[in-house]
Design an enzyme around this catalytic site. Structure first.
Site, mmCIF file in Angstrom:
data_model
loop_
_atom_site.group_PDB
_atom_site.id
_atom_site.type_symbol
_atom_site.label_atom_id
_atom_site.label_comp_id
_atom_site.label_asym_id
_atom_site.label_seq_id
_atom_site.Cartn_x
_atom_site.Cartn_y
_atom_site.Cartn_z
ATOM 1 N N ASN A 1 19.064 -35.062 -5.698
ATOM 2 C CA ASN A 1 19.942 -35.988 -4.970
ATOM 3 C C ASN A 1 19.481 -36.137 -3.522
ATOM 4 O OD1 ASN A 1 20.677 -33.423 -4.195
ATOM 5 N ND2 ASN A 1 22.739 -33.517 -5.061
ATOM 6 N N GLU B 1 9.317 -10.660 -1.863
ATOM 7 C CA GLU B 1 10.376 -9.647 -1.982
ATOM 8 C C GLU B 1 11.773 -10.261 -2.047
ATOM 9 O OE1 GLU B 1 6.840 -7.620 -0.060
ATOM 10 O OE2 GLU B 1 7.914 -9.525 0.263
ATOM 11 N N GLY C 1 26.359 -16.912 -1.303
ATOM 12 C CA GLY C 1 25.977 -18.311 -1.145
ATOM 13 C C GLY C 1 24.628 -18.543 -0.497
ATOM 14 N N ASP D 1 0.803 -1.226 0.000
ATOM 15 C CA ASP D 1 0.000 0.000 0.000
ATOM 16 C C ASP D 1 0.836 1.276 0.000
ATOM 17 O OD1 ASP D 1 0.821 -0.570 2.577
ATOM 18 O OD2 ASP D 1 -1.027 0.108 3.531
ATOM 19 N N GLU E 1 25.510 -29.875 2.495
ATOM 20 C CA GLU E 1 25.468 -29.842 3.957
ATOM 21 C C GLU E 1 25.805 -31.214 4.540
ATOM 22 O OE1 GLU E 1 25.298 -26.959 4.755
ATOM 23 O OE2 GLU E 1 23.718 -25.814 3.788
ATOM 24 N N ASP F 1 17.465 -30.061 -5.550
ATOM 25 C CA ASP F 1 16.086 -30.230 -5.083
ATOM 26 C C ASP F 1 15.846 -29.536 -3.744
ATOM 27 O OD1 ASP F 1 17.872 -32.106 -3.982
ATOM 28 O OD2 ASP F 1 16.295 -33.546 -3.551
ATOM 29 N N HIS G 1 0.559 0.459 10.448
ATOM 30 C CA HIS G 1 0.965 -0.924 10.187
ATOM 31 C C HIS G 1 2.341 -0.929 9.511
ATOM 32 C CE1 HIS G 1 -0.956 0.551 6.537
ATOM 33 N NE2 HIS G 1 -0.352 -0.396 5.853
ATOM 34 N N HIS G 2 3.010 -2.038 9.581
ATOM 35 C CA HIS G 2 4.369 -2.234 9.050
ATOM 36 C C HIS G 2 5.428 -1.473 9.853
ATOM 37 C CE1 HIS G 2 2.325 -4.266 5.950
ATOM 38 N NE2 HIS G 2 2.397 -3.389 4.974
ATOM 39 N N GLY H 1 17.961 -34.227 -1.007
ATOM 40 C CA GLY H 1 18.283 -33.405 0.154
ATOM 41 C C GLY H 1 19.467 -32.490 -0.058
#
Length: 575
Positions: free
Chosen positions: A484, A54, A426, A31, A490, A457, A125-126, A486
């Site tokens: 692969n 965003e 990254g 708004d 990591e 994925d 608001h915001h 997951g």
């Protein structure tokens, strides 16, 4: 009376003017920015590209800027993002920070409450409910080159021009707060007749002369020099000068991972020696760079993933050319920027004199890993090698943090392929939003350019909504989803069997129709022979529809340089 124009229209007219030349504005309506968005339609050749959220909009703006810079005669990219106050701008900050870290020119335009509402400290608001309307602008300062608030009609056009200029020439985000009641303020239209001064400050003459003398002396004594291209070479429009340096001297050259796919740097050139990642480089490439007795480093960004966890081992005779200074060994020369000093260097007759006795040394004939097509399942090593034959000149290849950004090092790019990968910041999921912006920019500059995304994925699940924006805009990228099972990167760093590295499996073939795609192709390939046939298919090679290709891979299969990097990262995290 002089002719006037609304301040909102003035902003978008400035962004549309060459050499910035934007044709797309990204963002999400709210708004406090709605009346501002109305002004986009008043500017010929400019369109709104609404995004799903965003964060994705910031990623899209980043990708758009990178492609615009690659295609622009100025060599500098730019993109514009519009969000609303508070909730909108905070959602975008992660993407904006990535643009700041990686030297990508953008402007973040934030629609904020009216000046009257701020003066009265209304509980809007915001807000945080404390009457502080400047808090979010203050937060942005550490991820912005410059900022401006349009709170004075007399000076507002000046503020707009300044923020655009600083963000553009420094190739980092600018922050512009646009109060809702300022959108229709009338300002002199004739100001648009005077282009924004986008010239870059000249180098300090005496310091530059000293740099040139020292560099020429080092070159004259070198028997085995190398030119090392890094990310900021292209970001700050020095790739043409870098290519001329390579051609004039006949020196061998290498790139870093962040510079792979740099404009004007040809991987098929006979002096190209490979991608240098410190100790994670292929052995022949590592030896070729580290045995050099002079390193001319152009645009270095020495982050951990870009240097093999800081495992560079370069000769002390290293010259670093940067966007705002030059470093020779331990001496720093401020205000000697790389573009100008390289431009002066390559045209000096003394450069040819300095290299007249230089005898080119052998380079790696093919610095990329090979593997024959395996029987059965697709392997990472074969995939990235086989991709080389599918790619065409001028393709745009976008690789997500993880197996893709590490595996692409094995892929030989044809001439003029642009590589996009967020190796320093990254942020996983970056590439999906970036693909929307990159494809929009490609459509504007050369619709025949293919945009090819490789995303895992796991990363896809963070930003998948932006595929709907691609569909809505009729864009036609290739979306390769590396399934692969997951977060493989990591898992290699820590917790290979941990539940937190697992994800809910998706039926990827349903994504495009779920988002309403009509002209599309969705396939799953699990065997190397299937993917090979797809790569050979002439119809598949045409970017005439949006395509999603799910590539099934073993969850424990990863590029070897990723495995080694994960080991180094794990040690660093526990140290």
């Amino acid at each position: 009376m002089p002719e006037t124009i609304s301040l909102g229209t003035y902003l978008f007219e400035r962004l549309r003017q060459e050499p910035i030349g934007l044709k797309s504005i990204f963002g999400v309506p709210g708004d406090f920015n709605l009346t501002l968005l109305d002004k986009i339609d008043e500017v010929d050749g400019l369109r709104w590209r609404g995004c799903a959220n965003e964060l994705n909009a910031a990623y899209a703006t980043d990708g758009y800027s990178r492609v615009k810079g690659n295609a622009s005669s100025s060599g500098l990219g730019f993109g514009a993002l519009v969000t609303t106050f508070g909730v909108g701008e905070l959602s975008a900050f992660n993407g904006v920070a990535g643009s700041y870290a990686e030297h990508v020119g953008t402007i973040h335009i934030v629609g904020i409450p009216s000046l009257d509402s701020q003066k009265k400290q209304l509980l809007l608001h915001h807000t945080l409910g404390n009457g502080d309307f400047a808090v979010f602008g203050k937060m942005s300062r550490n991820i912005s080159q410059t900022e401006g608030v349009l709170d004075d009609p007399a000076h507002a056009p000046y503020v707009i021009d300044r923020v655009i200029r600083e963000a553009y020439i420094h190739q980092r985000p600018g922050y512009l707060a646009f109060p809702a009641n300022m959108v229709d303020v009338e300002v002199p239209k004739e100001r648009l007749n005077e282009p924004i001064d986008l010239s870059i400050a000249k180098n300090d003459p005496s310091a530059q002369e000293e740099v040139l003398d020292i560099v020429l002396d080092l070159i004259s004594k070198a028997k085995n020099p190398v030119v090392l291209i890094d990310a900021c070479c292209a970001r700050h429009d020095a790739s043409k000068e870098a290519a001329e340096l390579i051609n004039v001297t006949n020196f061998k050259y290498a790139t870093t991972p962040m510079a792979k796919g740099t404009k004007n740097i040809d991987e098929s050139g006979r002096r190209f020696t490979g991608v240098y990642v410190g100790s994670l480089s292929y052995e022949d490439v590592k030896a070729s760079v580290e045995e050099s007795d002079l390193v001319l480093s152009i645009g270095a960004l020495l982050s951990d993933f870009n240097t093999g966890s800081f495992s560079y081992s370069l000769n002390r005779n290293t010259v670093e050319f940067h966007s705002d200074h030059t470093k020779i060994r331990n001496a720093i020369f401020p205000k000697v920027a790389m573009k100008e000093v390289l431009h002066e260097l390559v045209k000096l007759p003394k450069l040819k004199e300095a290299t007249k006795n230089y005898k080119p040394v052998d380079v790696v004939n093919d610095p990329f890993e090979h593997e024959d097509q395996p029987e059965g399942l697709i392997t990472q090593r074969w995939l990235w090698h086989r991709l080389s034959k599918f790619l065409k000149p001028r393709d745009i290849v976008i690789t997500e943090t993880g197996t893709a950004s590490f595996g692409i090092i094995q892929t030989k790019y044809p001439k003029d392929v642009l590589g996009i990968s967020q190796i320093l910041w990254g942020s996983i999921g970056y590439t999906v939003g970036s693909t929307f912006g990159a494809t929009a920019a490609a459509e504007e500059t050369d619709p025949s350019r293919r945009v090819i995304l490789f995303v895992g994925d796991g990363s896809l699940q963070l930003t998948v909504q932006e595929i709907s924006s691609m569909v809505r805009n009729g864009l036609k990228p290739y979306l390769f989803v590396l399934n692969n099972d997951g977060y493989t990167i990591e898992k290699y760093i820590h917790g290979p069997e941990a539940e937190y590295n697992d994800i809910q499996p998706w039926d990827h073939k349903l994504i495009l129709p779920t988002f309403g795609a009509k002209n599309y192709e969705a396939v799953t390939v699990g065997k190397a022979a299937e993917l090979d046939e797809l790569f050979k298919n002439e119809d598949f090679a045409k970017n005439d529809k949006i395509r999603l290709i799910e590539v099934l891979l073993d969850s424990k299969d990863a590029p070897q340089n990723l495995v080694k990097q994960a080991e180094l990262s794990s040690k660093a995290n526990s140290g």
